[in-house]
Design an enzyme around this catalytic site. Structure first.
Site, PDB file in Angstrom:
ATOM      1  N   LYS A 141      -0.906  -2.997 -10.725  1.00  0.00           N
ATOM      2  CA  LYS A 141      -1.627  -2.057  -9.862  1.00  0.00           C
ATOM      3  C   LYS A 141      -1.222  -2.242  -8.408  1.00  0.00           C
ATOM      4  CE  LYS A 141      -6.083  -1.854  -7.588  1.00  0.00           C
ATOM      5  NZ  LYS A 141      -7.466  -2.333  -7.546  1.00  0.00           N
ATOM      6  N   ASN A 142      -1.107  -3.497  -7.956  1.00  0.00           N
ATOM      7  CA  ASN A 142      -0.851  -3.770  -6.545  1.00  0.00           C
ATOM      8  C   ASN A 142       0.574  -3.447  -6.119  1.00  0.00           C
ATOM      9  OD1 ASN A 142      -3.486  -4.582  -6.181  1.00  0.00           O
ATOM     10  ND2 ASN A 142      -3.042  -6.763  -6.381  1.00  0.00           N
TER      11      ASN A 142
ATOM     12  N   ARG B 243      -9.289   1.078  -0.599  1.00  0.00           N
ATOM     13  CA  ARG B 243      -8.680   0.554   0.612  1.00  0.00           C
ATOM     14  C   ARG B 243      -7.172   0.808   0.693  1.00  0.00           C
ATOM     15  NH1 ARG B 243     -10.131  -2.730   4.578  1.00  0.00           N
ATOM     16  NH2 ARG B 243      -8.471  -3.780   5.697  1.00  0.00           N
TER      17      ARG B 243
ATOM     18  N   CYS C 275     -13.488  -2.756  -2.373  1.00  0.00           N
ATOM     19  CA  CYS C 275     -14.469  -3.749  -2.820  1.00  0.00           C
ATOM     20  C   CYS C 275     -15.124  -4.435  -1.630  1.00  0.00           C
ATOM     21  CB  CYS C 275     -13.794  -4.812  -3.691  1.00  0.00           C
ATOM     22  SG  CYS C 275     -13.501  -4.297  -5.379  1.00  0.00           S
TER      23      CYS C 275
ATOM     24  N   ARG D  47     -11.933  -7.627   6.182  1.00  0.00           N
ATOM     25  CA  ARG D  47     -10.547  -7.183   6.053  1.00  0.00           C
ATOM     26  C   ARG D  47     -10.185  -6.150   7.129  1.00  0.00           C
ATOM     27  NH1 ARG D  47      -9.389  -6.127  -0.256  1.00  0.00           N
ATOM     28  NH2 ARG D  47     -11.123  -4.694  -0.137  1.00  0.00           N
TER      29      ARG D  47
ATOM     30  N   LYS E 227      -1.117 -13.093  10.972  1.00  0.00           N
ATOM     31  CA  LYS E 227      -1.504 -13.734   9.718  1.00  0.00           C
ATOM     32  C   LYS E 227      -0.829 -12.991   8.584  1.00  0.00           C
ATOM     33  CE  LYS E 227      -5.466 -12.983   7.817  1.00  0.00           C
ATOM     34  NZ  LYS E 227      -6.926 -12.926   7.495  1.00  0.00           N
ATOM     35  N   VAL E 228      -0.661 -13.679   7.475  1.00  0.00           N
ATOM     36  CA  VAL E 228      -0.010 -13.060   6.323  1.00  0.00           C
ATOM     37  C   VAL E 228      -0.928 -11.983   5.754  1.00  0.00           C
ATOM     38  CG1 VAL E 228       0.921 -13.437   4.021  1.00  0.00           C
ATOM     39  CG2 VAL E 228       1.247 -15.169   5.792  1.00  0.00           C
ATOM     40  N   SER E 229      -0.413 -10.770   5.634  1.00  0.00           N
ATOM     41  CA  SER E 229      -1.190  -9.639   5.137  1.00  0.00           C
ATOM     42  C   SER E 229      -0.296  -8.748   4.291  1.00  0.00           C
ATOM     43  CB  SER E 229      -1.769  -8.830   6.307  1.00  0.00           C
ATOM     44  OG  SER E 229      -2.241  -7.568   5.866  1.00  0.00           O
ATOM     45  N   VAL E 230      -0.692  -8.570   3.029  1.00  0.00           N
ATOM     46  CA  VAL E 230       0.078  -7.696   2.147  1.00  0.00           C
ATOM     47  C   VAL E 230       0.062  -6.263   2.659  1.00  0.00           C
ATOM     48  CG1 VAL E 230       0.137  -6.681  -0.172  1.00  0.00           C
ATOM     49  CG2 VAL E 230      -0.221  -9.139   0.104  1.00  0.00           C
TER      50      VAL E 230
ATOM     51  N   ASP F 284      -6.983 -13.326  -6.075  1.00  0.00           N
ATOM     52  CA  ASP F 284      -7.389 -12.386  -7.124  1.00  0.00           C
ATOM     53  C   ASP F 284      -7.595 -13.059  -8.477  1.00  0.00           C
ATOM     54  OD1 ASP F 284      -7.516 -10.238  -5.457  1.00  0.00           O
ATOM     55  OD2 ASP F 284      -5.631  -9.331  -6.078  1.00  0.00           O
TER      56      ASP F 284
ATOM     57  N   ILE G 246      -8.971 -16.828   1.726  1.00  0.00           N
ATOM     58  CA  ILE G 246      -8.476 -15.485   2.064  1.00  0.00           C
ATOM     59  C   ILE G 246      -9.608 -14.554   2.477  1.00  0.00           C
ATOM     60  CG2 ILE G 246      -7.080 -13.553   1.290  1.00  0.00           C
ATOM     61  CD1 ILE G 246      -5.567 -16.208   1.381  1.00  0.00           C
TER      62      ILE G 246
ATOM     63  N   ARG H 203     -10.859   0.092 -12.328  1.00  0.00           N
ATOM     64  CA  ARG H 203      -9.990   0.169 -11.155  1.00  0.00           C
ATOM     65  C   ARG H 203      -8.770  -0.732 -11.308  1.00  0.00           C
ATOM     66  NH1 ARG H 203     -12.101  -2.050  -6.674  1.00  0.00           N
ATOM     67  NH2 ARG H 203     -10.312  -1.143  -5.619  1.00  0.00           N
TER      68      ARG H 203
END
Length: 429
Positions: free
Chosen positions: A22-23, A102, A126, A131, A171-174, A316, A338, A408
């Site tokens: 999904k991601n 999101r 969620c 975030r 910062k690390v952020s997908v 996750d 996180i 989801r």
């Protein structure tokens, strides 16, 4: 409202096919906004978020065709999507859509890069923490965009196009990495993205963008080098396996003392989680068709772990791990680094008999001899599946409410578990 009923105590044995991630599927669908030509995505999972994003992209003018089944194709095979955005008809992503998911906020960068403007609602999703989107906005500003916040919307403009620059994420952020990457591929000149997220899903998107004509170096590392191009073309790409689904079913098999083949997945996608499971006494074997996960009935050993960006242990899988450690022989320590509000499943696990002591960002999980079925309520996607894992091992009946969260992120979860011997069913109304 649907509920899931589980009668626990059965070992899971058999084969579980792992769906597309999904991601990765969501940002890959969004990447279709970057070209006028057709992007073909294979192995797209059947999820509520995928359907919702399809409607959001349709609002921008993306035509999406779901290719029909082929001869010999199983119902467990992923979908094939053909996405074409020949013309962007609307550069606004409205609140009523973005507030429900999101990831849809990520349309901001490709709309801005292709059209020179975008108006996107601040996101929802969620309720597991604040975030903030600051990283996304400062990244686009570094590439030359003007940003305003007005009435709950981000209004981004770059009428002369974006310009390559050095982008250093604080910062690390997908999500911010996805937005930076999709903005940079059409920017003039070179962009250096530092402290980029290294998650496999980010790499999968970058690989697809390269197939579309983007020039990207450093894929899979914390530094991405992008040479902007004038346009992208169509391509075909297969979504990588879902590592979170893989880890979830691995923990479900371990929880029940089962023996399960996780089909169509790869160990390198979640090595840290697999190493942790091995340290707790779970057998994991790589096979040509996937991963075999088994526990021979011996007791689970406790673990100590912090959630971290990839290649660390993923946030996750935190809720699922806590459920598993409820049956370990000793006390486990799970620290969430996180998200600041991701322990909402703990009070529901306690209703099943779990012993969990929360100390700030850390859960101290003391294993018990057994869990007992009860009526519980899901609070978010990962919490939902942690309750299923616990329910599979609990004595008696567990009834889980508000399971719409599951749809989801997990494709046909009750069917996959039932085929491996679980007594699980979905009840409507």
């Amino acid at each position: 409202m649907d509920r899931i009923r589980i009668v626990g105590g059965e070992r899971l044995t058999g084969t579980i096919p792992i769906s597309g991630a999904k991601n990765a599927a969501l940002p890959l669908m969004i990447a279709s906004l970057l070209t006028r030509e057709t992007l073909v995505l294979r192995n797209v999972p059947r999820l509520a978020d995928v359907t919702l994003l399809g409607r959001i992209l349709g609002n921008h003018g993306v035509d999406i065709t779901v290719v029909g089944k082929k001869v010999g194709q199983a119902t467990t095979d992923g979908q094939t999507f053909k996405l074409k955005s020949a013309e962007i008809v609307d550069t606004t992503a409205p609140y009523e859509m973005v507030s429900r998911m999101r990831a849809s906020f990520w349309v901001l960068a490709p709309l801005l890069a292709r059209c020179g403007e975008a108006k996107v609602s601040l996101p929802g999703g969620c309720a597991i923490g604040t975030r903030p989107v600051d990283l996304h906005l400062t990244t686009l500003e570094a590439l030359g965009a003007s940003i305003e916040l007005e009435g709950g919307y981000v209004i981004a403009k770059a009428p002369k196009g974006l310009t390559g620059a050095r982008v250093s994420l604080s910062k690390v952020s997908v999500g911010a990495t996805h937005n930076a990457l999709m903005a940079a591929v059409l920017a003039r000149g070179d962009t250096l993205i530092e402290n980029a997220a290294r998650e496999p899903e980010v790499a999968d998107v970058a690989i697809c963008l390269k197939k579309m004509g983007a020039k990207i170096g450093g894929i899979g590392s914390a530094t991405l080098e992008v040479e902007g191009v004038g346009h992208l073309h169509g391509a075909e790409h297969t979504v990588l396996p879902d590592r979170i689904e893989t880890g979830t079913y691995a923990m479900a098999a371990a929880m029940t003392g089962g023996d399960v083949l996780l089909q169509n997945t790869r160990a390198e996608l979640l090595e840290s989680a697999l190493d942790l499971l091995r340290s707790s006494g779970v057998e994991i074997e790589e096979t040509p068709s996937g991963l075999r996960v088994a526990r021979n009935g011996g007791g689970l050993r406790p673990v100590a772990v912090d959630t971290e960006p990839f290649p660390g242990f993923p946030t996750d899988l935190q809720a699922q791990l806590i459920a598993l450690m409820c049956m370990a022989q000793g006390t486990s320590t799970v620290r969430e680094t996180i998200f600041e509000n991701r322990f909402m499943h703990v009070q529901e696990l306690a209703r099943l008999g779990a012993r969990i002591d929360l100390r700030g960002d850390t859960a101290m999980v003391t294993g018990v001899q057994g869990l007992a079925g009860a009526q519980v309520m899901a609070t978010d996607l990962r919490a939902s599946v942690s309750l299923i894992i616990a329910g599979l091992a609990a004595k008696g009946e567990t009834m889980i409410g508000r399971v719409y969260h599951l749809d989801r992120g997990f494709e046909r979860i009750e069917d996959k578990l039932r085929q491996c011997g679980a007594h699980i069913e979905r009840l409507s109304g």
